[in-house]
Enzyme design. Structure first.
Site, PDB file in Angstrom:
ATOM      1  N   ASN A  11       0.863  -1.178   0.000  1.00 59.13           N
ATOM      2  CA  ASN A  11       0.000   0.000   0.000  1.00 59.13           C
ATOM      3  C   ASN A  11       0.901   1.229   0.000  1.00 59.13           C
ATOM      4  O   ASN A  11       1.525   1.532   1.008  1.00 59.13           O
ATOM      5  CB  ASN A  11      -0.886  -0.028   1.262  1.00 59.13           C
ATOM      6  N   HIS A  99      -9.442   0.815   4.819  1.00 64.96           N
ATOM      7  CA  HIS A  99      -8.154   1.005   5.500  1.00 64.96           C
ATOM      8  C   HIS A  99      -8.389   1.928   6.704  1.00 64.96           C
ATOM      9  O   HIS A  99      -9.204   2.862   6.634  1.00 64.96           O
ATOM     10  CB  HIS A  99      -7.135   1.613   4.530  1.00 64.96           C
ATOM     11  N   GLU A 101      -6.836   4.316   7.833  1.00 59.74           N
ATOM     12  CA  GLU A 101      -6.639   5.745   7.567  1.00 59.74           C
ATOM     13  C   GLU A 101      -7.873   6.342   6.891  1.00 59.74           C
ATOM     14  O   GLU A 101      -8.188   7.519   7.073  1.00 59.74           O
ATOM     15  CB  GLU A 101      -5.361   5.948   6.733  1.00 59.74           C
ATOM     16  N   GLU A 169      -5.284  -5.305  10.428  1.00 63.71           N
ATOM     17  CA  GLU A 169      -4.246  -4.307  10.663  1.00 63.71           C
ATOM     18  C   GLU A 169      -4.543  -3.563  11.962  1.00 63.71           C
ATOM     19  O   GLU A 169      -5.361  -2.622  11.962  1.00 63.71           O
ATOM     20  CB  GLU A 169      -4.219  -3.297   9.521  1.00 63.71           C
ATOM     21  N   SER A 213       3.477  -2.481  10.177  1.00 64.48           N
ATOM     22  CA  SER A 213       4.938  -2.482  10.325  1.00 64.48           C
ATOM     23  C   SER A 213       5.583  -3.814   9.953  1.00 64.48           C
ATOM     24  O   SER A 213       6.532  -4.259  10.591  1.00 64.48           O
ATOM     25  CB  SER A 213       5.322  -2.051  11.746  1.00 64.48           C
TER      26      SER A 213
HETATM   27  C1  PEP Z   1      -0.640  -0.105   5.828  1.00 63.37           C
HETATM   28  O1  PEP Z   1      -0.592   0.980   5.320  1.00 63.37           O
HETATM   29  O2  PEP Z   1      -1.598  -0.813   5.561  1.00 63.37           O
HETATM   30  C2  PEP Z   1       0.433  -0.534   6.710  1.00 63.37           C
HETATM   31  C3  PEP Z   1       0.356  -1.685   7.289  1.00 63.37           C
HETATM   32  O3  PEP Z   1       1.497   0.344   6.890  1.00 63.37           O
HETATM   33  P1  PEP Z   1       2.920   0.006   7.567  1.00 63.37           P
HETATM   34  O4  PEP Z   1       3.416  -1.282   6.991  1.00 63.37           O
HETATM   35  O5  PEP Z   1       3.798   1.159   7.231  1.00 63.37           O
HETATM   36  O6  PEP Z   1       2.674  -0.135   9.041  1.00 63.37           O
END
Ligand code: PEP
Length: 251
Positions: A11, A99, A101, A169, A213
């Site tokens: 992503n 997501h 965000e 997530e 992460s």
């Molecule tokens: C994401 O954007 O879905 C995500 C998991 O970001 P990151 O790997 O940077 O934590």
């Protein structure tokens, strides 16, 4: 035991101007072609400005392309939004919906996300439905009820293992460098699997990705878990070598 082919999805969020994005996508396509047989499916979700070009540079490769969001309607007066058929029209095969965000920045509810997933399915896109608890919800011991509730409402009745992927997530692990422990991930993925099996005839076949992460140093232990069928990767997907190392974990 059901064999689920892993999916490693990147992503890119609101990152990459044209030159960097195309270099990243074509580098990935070249690596995938050079490797030949891969142990996973690969997906990149660039910003909307780059979707069409990324489809172009990856078209003869094993790299799939997805949008980061879609509107629930097929067309209309929704300034700034993108409809699922528009994504399909330029050659995308997937779209992320829900997501964290988007849930946080745009106030999207699980009901909104279900509508978007239905729009994705209607356009023959695979919907990657994202769910996850906040740190406060985890601290309150509400993780499983929050995540199961999001899955129950966000995943439409018409979902199948072919048209839907779930991405767990934890919000507190996204972009923070903090990863959920193997035990925490296993607990939530097992719970999501149980919900999917209860509700869908092919619940065992759905891929459930972990995101938060993920990086080369922790990918192997996370991807080794029984119900972790791939990863949704943010930051590390912007670095070709790191993303490739995560992909190679599945080889
Ligand atoms: C994401 O954007 O879905 C995500 C998991 O970001 P990151 O790997 O940077 O934590």
């Amino acid at each position: 035991m059901t064999q689920r082919r892993p999916l490693i999805a990147g992503n890119w969020k609101m990152n990459c101007l044209r030159a960097d994005g195309l270099a990243l996508a074509s580098g990935l396509a070249a690596k995938a072609s050079e490797k030949g047989t891969l142990g996973c499916d690969i997906l990149v979700c660039p910003p909307a400005t780059l979707l069409s070009d990324v489809v172009g540079v990856t078209k003869d490769s094993a790299v799939g392309v997805g949008g980061q969001d879609c509107h629930a309607a097929v067309s209309g007066a929704h300034t700034g939004d993108i409809a699922a058929p528009m994504l399909a029209d330029i050659g995308a095969g997937y779209v992320l919906v829900g997501h964290s965000e988007r849930r946080a920045d745009h106030g999207e509810s699980s009901t909104d996300i279900r509508r978007k997933a239905i729009a994705a399915h209607d356009a023959d896109l695979i919907a990657v439905v994202c769910v996850g608890e906040t740190e406060q919800e985890r601290d309150l011991g509400a993780t499983l009820s929050v995540v199961n509730g999001q899955v129950a409402v966000s995943v439409p009745d018409g979902a199948t293992a072919k048209n839907t992927v779930i991405a767990y997530e934890p919000v507190w692990a996204i972009g923070t460098g903090r990863t959920a422990s193997v035990a925490e991930v296993a607990e939530v993925h097992t719970a999501i699997r149980a919900e999917l099996v209860k509700r869908f005839a092919d619940g065992n076949e759905f891929r459930i990705l972990y995101g938060g992460s993920v990086k080369p140093s922790n990918a192997a232990e996370l991807l080794a878990l029984e119900d972790v069928d791939g990863a949704l990767v943010g930051g590390a997907s912007l670095k070709l070598e790191d993303f490739w190392k995560i992909i190679e974990t599945c080889a």
